[in-house]
Design a protein around this motif. Structure first.
Motif, short mmCIF file in Angstrom:
data_model
loop_
_atom_site.label_atom_id
_atom_site.label_comp_id
_atom_site.label_asym_id
_atom_site.label_seq_id
_atom_site.Cartn_x
_atom_site.Cartn_y
_atom_site.Cartn_z
N MET A 1 16.17 56.29 37.19
CA MET A 1 15.50 56.24 35.95
C MET A 1 15.24 54.81 36.25
O MET A 1 16.20 54.19 35.76
CB MET A 1 16.60 56.80 34.86
N ILE A 2 14.72 54.03 35.40
CA ILE A 2 14.84 52.70 34.87
C ILE A 2 14.52 52.46 33.55
O ILE A 2 14.12 52.61 32.98
CB ILE A 2 13.77 51.84 35.42
N TRP A 3 16.24 51.65 32.54
CA TRP A 3 15.90 51.17 31.40
C TRP A 3 15.88 50.24 30.93
O TRP A 3 16.12 49.18 31.77
CB TRP A 3 17.70 51.39 31.33
N GLN A 4 14.93 49.90 30.16
CA GLN A 4 14.21 48.67 29.48
C GLN A 4 15.08 48.71 28.36
O GLN A 4 15.30 49.42 27.06
CB GLN A 4 13.27 48.29 30.12
N ALA A 5 14.62 47.95 27.58
CA ALA A 5 14.65 47.46 26.22
C ALA A 5 13.20 47.90 25.68
O ALA A 5 12.36 47.92 25.67
CB ALA A 5 14.85 46.00 25.79
N TYR A 6 13.97 48.64 24.58
CA TYR A 6 13.32 49.38 23.66
C TYR A 6 12.02 48.42 22.99
O TYR A 6 12.07 47.75 21.86
CB TYR A 6 13.61 50.92 22.30
N GLU A 7 10.78 49.14 22.53
CA GLU A 7 10.18 47.92 22.58
C GLU A 7 10.25 45.97 22.28
O GLU A 7 10.35 45.33 21.36
CB GLU A 7 10.22 48.65 20.72
N SER A 8 10.56 45.91 23.65
CA SER A 8 10.78 44.40 24.19
C SER A 8 11.98 44.19 23.44
O SER A 8 12.77 42.80 22.27
CB SER A 8 10.16 43.67 23.50
N GLY A 9 12.88 44.88 23.11
CA GLY A 9 14.09 44.79 21.77
C GLY A 9 14.21 43.98 20.34
O GLY A 9 14.92 43.69 19.67
N GLU A 10 13.50 44.64 19.81
CA GLU A 10 12.22 43.92 18.37
C GLU A 10 13.79 44.84 17.33
O GLU A 10 13.20 44.37 16.51
CB GLU A 10 10.84 44.00 18.19
N ALA A 11 13.89 46.48 18.08
CA ALA A 11 14.67 46.93 16.99
C ALA A 11 16.28 46.36 16.37
O ALA A 11 16.66 46.81 15.70
CB ALA A 11 15.46 47.85 17.04
N ILE A 12 16.42 45.34 17.95
CA ILE A 12 18.17 45.04 17.05
C ILE A 12 17.95 44.66 16.07
O ILE A 12 16.83 43.24 16.16
CB ILE A 12 18.36 44.05 18.18
N GLY A 13 18.82 44.22 15.34
CA GLY A 13 18.77 44.09 14.15
C GLY A 13 18.85 44.85 12.68
O GLY A 13 18.91 44.50 11.71
N LYS A 14 17.89 45.83 13.16
CA LYS A 14 17.52 46.61 12.45
C LYS A 14 17.61 47.89 12.08
O LYS A 14 18.42 48.29 12.83
CB LYS A 14 15.90 46.79 12.79
N THR A 15 17.97 48.50 10.97
CA THR A 15 18.26 49.45 10.35
C THR A 15 17.68 50.90 11.38
O THR A 15 16.78 51.02 11.44
CB THR A 15 18.08 49.72 8.69
N GLY A 16 18.97 51.48 12.08
CA GLY A 16 18.66 52.75 12.27
C GLY A 16 18.84 54.30 11.77
O GLY A 16 18.48 54.16 10.29
#
Length: 97
Positions: free
Chosen positions: A1-16
């Motif tokens: 399994m290859i892991w990568q940043a979800y949507e190029s990391g755009e969610a980082i810092g946003k509300t989960g």
């Protein structure tokens, strides 16, 4: 399994999904997503697409990081056979709370 940043990391810092700030957010081959967020507590949410969504909690960043990594390892061992997957999901949700 290859892991990568979800949507190029755009969610980082946003509300989960648990109302906290997203610290880590990864996806594996359009199959599964795992997110770590911090609010008053830490939450690790896993979405196994089309099968389950599960959130586990931790009291501090160290515990959350350990749980996040253990959950990723467990996800990599998920069976592809749907008959086995139901039992695996039950075990996963019991193990990670």
């Amino acid at each position: 399994m290859i892991w990568q940043a979800y949507e190029s990391g755009e969610a980082i810092g946003k509300t989960g999904s648990e109302g906290g700030v997203i610290l880590k957010d990864e996806e594996a081959t359009d199959y599964v997503r795992i997110t770590l967020e911090r609010a008053r507590y830490f939450a690790i949410t896993v979405g196994l697409y089309g099968v389950m969504v599960h959130t586990a909690f931790a009291a501090n960043l160290e515990e959350a990081t350990q749980k996040y990594n253990a959950m990723k390892d467990a996800l990599e061992a998920a069976p592809e056979d749907n008959d086995d997957l139901d039992a695996w999901c039950d075990e996963f949700t019991d193990r990670f709370r």
